[in-house]
Write an enzyme that holds these catalytic residues in place. Structure first.
Site, PDB file in Angstrom:
ATOM      1  N   GLN A  31       0.829  -1.207   0.000  1.00 23.81           N
ATOM      2  CA  GLN A  31       0.000   0.000   0.000  1.00 23.81           C
ATOM      3  C   GLN A  31       0.866   1.261   0.000  1.00 23.81           C
ATOM      4  O   GLN A  31       2.065   1.199   0.215  1.00 23.81           O
ATOM      5  CB  GLN A  31      -0.906  -0.008   1.237  1.00 23.81           C
ATOM      6  CG  GLN A  31      -0.163  -0.279   2.544  1.00 23.81           C
ATOM      7  CD  GLN A  31      -0.976  -1.077   3.560  1.00 23.81           C
ATOM      8  OE1 GLN A  31      -2.188  -1.159   3.473  1.00 23.81           O
ATOM      9  NE2 GLN A  31      -0.306  -1.654   4.556  1.00 23.81           N
ATOM     10  N   HIS A  62      -8.693   2.102  19.931  1.00 24.13           N
ATOM     11  CA  HIS A  62      -7.840   1.058  20.511  1.00 24.13           C
ATOM     12  C   HIS A  62      -8.373   0.567  21.861  1.00 24.13           C
ATOM     13  O   HIS A  62      -8.267  -0.618  22.175  1.00 24.13           O
ATOM     14  CB  HIS A  62      -6.391   1.550  20.610  1.00 24.13           C
ATOM     15  CG  HIS A  62      -5.770   1.722  19.263  1.00 24.13           C
ATOM     16  ND1 HIS A  62      -5.116   2.868  18.855  1.00 24.13           N
ATOM     17  CD2 HIS A  62      -5.739   0.885  18.197  1.00 24.13           C
ATOM     18  CE1 HIS A  62      -4.711   2.723  17.606  1.00 24.13           C
ATOM     19  NE2 HIS A  62      -5.069   1.537  17.183  1.00 24.13           N
ATOM     20  N   ASP A  86       0.194  -0.477  13.796  1.00 25.38           N
ATOM     21  CA  ASP A  86       0.566   0.731  14.554  1.00 25.38           C
ATOM     22  C   ASP A  86       0.833   0.408  16.024  1.00 25.38           C
ATOM     23  O   ASP A  86       1.457   1.184  16.730  1.00 25.38           O
ATOM     24  CB  ASP A  86      -0.545   1.788  14.437  1.00 25.38           C
ATOM     25  CG  ASP A  86      -1.923   1.216  14.747  1.00 25.38           C
ATOM     26  OD1 ASP A  86      -2.177   0.897  15.920  1.00 25.38           O
ATOM     27  OD2 ASP A  86      -2.743   1.059  13.815  1.00 25.38           O
ATOM     28  N   GLU A 106       0.837  -8.741  11.350  1.00 25.31           N
ATOM     29  CA  GLU A 106       0.642  -7.614  10.427  1.00 25.31           C
ATOM     30  C   GLU A 106       1.290  -7.986   9.088  1.00 25.31           C
ATOM     31  O   GLU A 106       2.432  -8.443   9.048  1.00 25.31           O
ATOM     32  CB  GLU A 106       1.280  -6.358  11.047  1.00 25.31           C
ATOM     33  CG  GLU A 106       1.592  -5.222  10.100  1.00 25.31           C
ATOM     34  CD  GLU A 106       0.367  -4.588   9.446  1.00 25.31           C
ATOM     35  OE1 GLU A 106      -0.497  -4.078  10.146  1.00 25.31           O
ATOM     36  OE2 GLU A 106       0.302  -4.616   8.179  1.00 25.31           O
ATOM     37  N   ASP A 137       0.587 -12.761   6.489  1.00 21.26           N
ATOM     38  CA  ASP A 137      -0.839 -12.637   6.202  1.00 21.26           C
ATOM     39  C   ASP A 137      -1.673 -13.237   7.344  1.00 21.26           C
ATOM     40  O   ASP A 137      -1.490 -14.410   7.702  1.00 21.26           O
ATOM     41  CB  ASP A 137      -1.142 -13.368   4.891  1.00 21.26           C
ATOM     42  CG  ASP A 137      -2.558 -13.116   4.409  1.00 21.26           C
ATOM     43  OD1 ASP A 137      -3.386 -12.612   5.196  1.00 21.26           O
ATOM     44  OD2 ASP A 137      -2.839 -13.424   3.237  1.00 21.26           O
ATOM     45  N   GLY A 138      -2.576 -12.443   7.885  1.00 25.72           N
ATOM     46  CA  GLY A 138      -3.417 -12.893   8.991  1.00 25.72           C
ATOM     47  C   GLY A 138      -4.301 -14.078   8.615  1.00 25.72           C
ATOM     48  O   GLY A 138      -4.631 -14.909   9.474  1.00 25.72           O
ATOM     49  N   ASP A 155      -7.924  -5.990  13.622  1.00 26.03           N
ATOM     50  CA  ASP A 155      -7.712  -4.533  13.566  1.00 26.03           C
ATOM     51  C   ASP A 155      -7.185  -4.225  12.167  1.00 26.03           C
ATOM     52  O   ASP A 155      -6.004  -3.956  11.977  1.00 26.03           O
ATOM     53  CB  ASP A 155      -6.690  -4.169  14.663  1.00 26.03           C
ATOM     54  CG  ASP A 155      -6.356  -2.693  14.687  1.00 26.03           C
ATOM     55  OD1 ASP A 155      -6.982  -1.909  13.955  1.00 26.03           O
ATOM     56  OD2 ASP A 155      -5.435  -2.326  15.442  1.00 26.03           O
ATOM     57  N   SER A 156      -8.083  -4.295  11.200  1.00 29.69           N
ATOM     58  CA  SER A 156      -7.627  -4.317   9.802  1.00 29.69           C
ATOM     59  C   SER A 156      -7.972  -3.029   9.080  1.00 29.69           C
ATOM     60  O   SER A 156      -8.773  -2.222   9.564  1.00 29.69           O
ATOM     61  CB  SER A 156      -8.314  -5.472   9.071  1.00 29.69           C
ATOM     62  OG  SER A 156      -9.663  -5.171   8.897  1.00 29.69           O
TER      63      SER A 156
HETATM   64  N1  SAM Z   1      -7.471   1.301  13.048  1.00 28.30           N
HETATM   65  C1  SAM Z   1      -7.435   1.118  11.687  1.00 28.30           C
HETATM   66  C2  SAM Z   1      -8.665   1.398  10.893  1.00 28.30           C
HETATM   67  O1  SAM Z   1      -9.746   0.896  11.165  1.00 28.30           O
HETATM   68  O2  SAM Z   1      -8.546   2.186   9.951  1.00 28.30           O
HETATM   69  C3  SAM Z   1      -6.719  -0.118  11.268  1.00 28.30           C
HETATM   70  C4  SAM Z   1      -5.276   0.166  11.495  1.00 28.30           C
HETATM   71  S1  SAM Z   1      -4.081  -1.011  11.191  1.00 28.30           S
HETATM   72  C5  SAM Z   1      -2.806   0.058  10.666  1.00 28.30           C
HETATM   73  C6  SAM Z   1      -4.609  -1.943   9.768  1.00 28.30           C
HETATM   74  C7  SAM Z   1      -3.515  -2.856   9.263  1.00 28.30           C
HETATM   75  O3  SAM Z   1      -4.088  -4.043   8.709  1.00 28.30           O
HETATM   76  C8  SAM Z   1      -2.645  -2.263   8.156  1.00 28.30           C
HETATM   77  O4  SAM Z   1      -1.383  -1.945   8.667  1.00 28.30           O
HETATM   78  C9  SAM Z   1      -2.596  -3.373   7.095  1.00 28.30           C
HETATM   79  O5  SAM Z   1      -1.327  -3.544   6.531  1.00 28.30           O
HETATM   80  C10 SAM Z   1      -3.058  -4.584   7.903  1.00 28.30           C
HETATM   81  N2  SAM Z   1      -3.588  -5.686   7.074  1.00 28.30           N
HETATM   82  C11 SAM Z   1      -4.370  -5.602   5.973  1.00 28.30           C
HETATM   83  N3  SAM Z   1      -4.611  -6.839   5.483  1.00 28.30           N
HETATM   84  C12 SAM Z   1      -3.969  -7.729   6.302  1.00 28.30           C
HETATM   85  C13 SAM Z   1      -3.841  -9.141   6.320  1.00 28.30           C
HETATM   86  N4  SAM Z   1      -4.427  -9.908   5.384  1.00 28.30           N
HETATM   87  N5  SAM Z   1      -3.114  -9.713   7.310  1.00 28.30           N
HETATM   88  C14 SAM Z   1      -2.523  -8.950   8.271  1.00 28.30           C
HETATM   89  N6  SAM Z   1      -2.598  -7.609   8.290  1.00 28.30           N
HETATM   90  C15 SAM Z   1      -3.319  -6.990   7.337  1.00 28.30           C
END
Ligand code: SAM
Length: 275
Positions: A31, A62, A86, A106, A137-138, A155-156
């Site tokens: 991204q 959070h 984060d 993450e 990958d989650g 928290d995606s």
């Molecule tokens: N609080 C935030 C919101 O609702 O906007 C979410 C914040 S957190 C930074 C979201 C994170 O999810 C991103 O850093 C992204 O890279 C991660 N993410 C997206 N897809 C993912 C996946 N398949 N596995 C693990 N992490 C993932």
């Protein structure tokens, strides 16, 4: 010259924020990442033009995504945060003394690196010895771990790109398997104001898998509409009915025991969406 950030999640409506300083912009493997300092909300993490978290209002998101499930579970020892690079959810999770291990999974290592550098007040607990940071990958991680976590926090980012598979029935079935026998899952599930169809689909998908499914709201100024939903899926414990009289006090700015109960009381239009 004035520089403004236009938040880009909703196609035909936007909020703008006056930028003081741009701290980093980079194209990661997954991204476009930016961290900017703004006059009104302080530093903020922006992914693909969408605000993820800001120093001024991050506590709402959070605290609510962490303390609702952790105070509902009677003895949460092992917690998984999917996404959340984060570190804000991990910081709140580790305020619970019962937690022995918190894994952050993450997908984008650059999010973790840049947040550690520029958002120390949010990422500070990633160095805690109880925290394990796993970059991957989650979806795969959850698939490969069965019957392991008492609480799983999704928290995606929004349901596009790498995060698309983190919303929906097949992932929730995997989450169910990854949880212990009385485990609880929670996800951020978008805004019922702009995205009622997403809220309904996610709620219905979770409800098809979990015996107890609840939706609650929180007020988050920098998310579109400021009115955000979270969905809880639980094998046993009901977050709405839990007895909180003997839970410990922890330092919070938004979450209280009273709010824990009150947040599940929904406005009529939101009840109608999930009915
Ligand atoms: N609080 C935030 C919101 O609702 O906007 C979410 C914040 S957190 C930074 C979201 C994170 O999810 C991103 O850093 C992204 O890279 C991660 N993410 C997206 N897809 C993912 C996946 N398949 N596995 C693990 N992490 C993932």
């Amino acid at each position: 010259m004035d520089m403004w950030l236009k938040e880009g999640q909703i196609a035909d409506a936007a909020m703008t924020y006056k930028i003081k300083e741009t701290l980093v912009t980079k194209k990661t493997e997954f991204q476009d990442l930016a961290i900017v300092d703004t006059y009104e909300f302080g530093r903020m993490l922006v992914l693909d033009g969408i605000i993820q978290t800001t120093v001024r209002d991050e506590h709402v998101y959070h605290e609510m995504i962490s303390h609702i499930p952790l105070f509902t579970h009677p003895n949460p020892k092992k917690v998984l945060v999917v996404g959340g690079g984060d570190g804000g959810a991990i910081r709140e999770v580790l305020k619970h003394p019962s937690v022995e291990k918190a894994v952050l999974c993450e997908i984008d290592g650059d999010v973790v690196t840049e947040c550690k550098k520029f958002l120390p007040e949010i990422s500070c607990a990633l160095e805690d010895p109880r925290c394990e940071v796993f970059i991957g990958d989650g979806i795969k991680y959850v698939h490969e771990h069965k019957n392991e976590f008492d609480v799983i926090i999704v928290d995606s980012t929004d349901p596009f790109g790498a995060a698309e598979g983190l919303f929906g029935g097949s992932f929730y079935k995997e989450i169910y398997e990854c949880l212990t026998e009385d485990g609880i899952f929670i996800a951020q599930t978008e805004t019922p104001f702009y995205l009622p169809d997403v809220v309904k689909r996610v709620y219905d998908d979770a409800n098809a898998v979990f015996p107890v499914t609840r939706l609650f709201m929180a007020a988050i100024p920098t998310y579109p509409s400021g009115f955000w939903s979270f969905t809880v899926g639980s094998k046993k414990h009901d977050p709405k009915a839990v007895d909180l009289s003997n839970t410990i006090d922890i330092a919070t700015k938004y979450y209280t025991k009273e709010l824990h109960k009150a947040c599940f009381v929904l406005p009529k239009f939101v009840e109608d969406i999930i009915r």
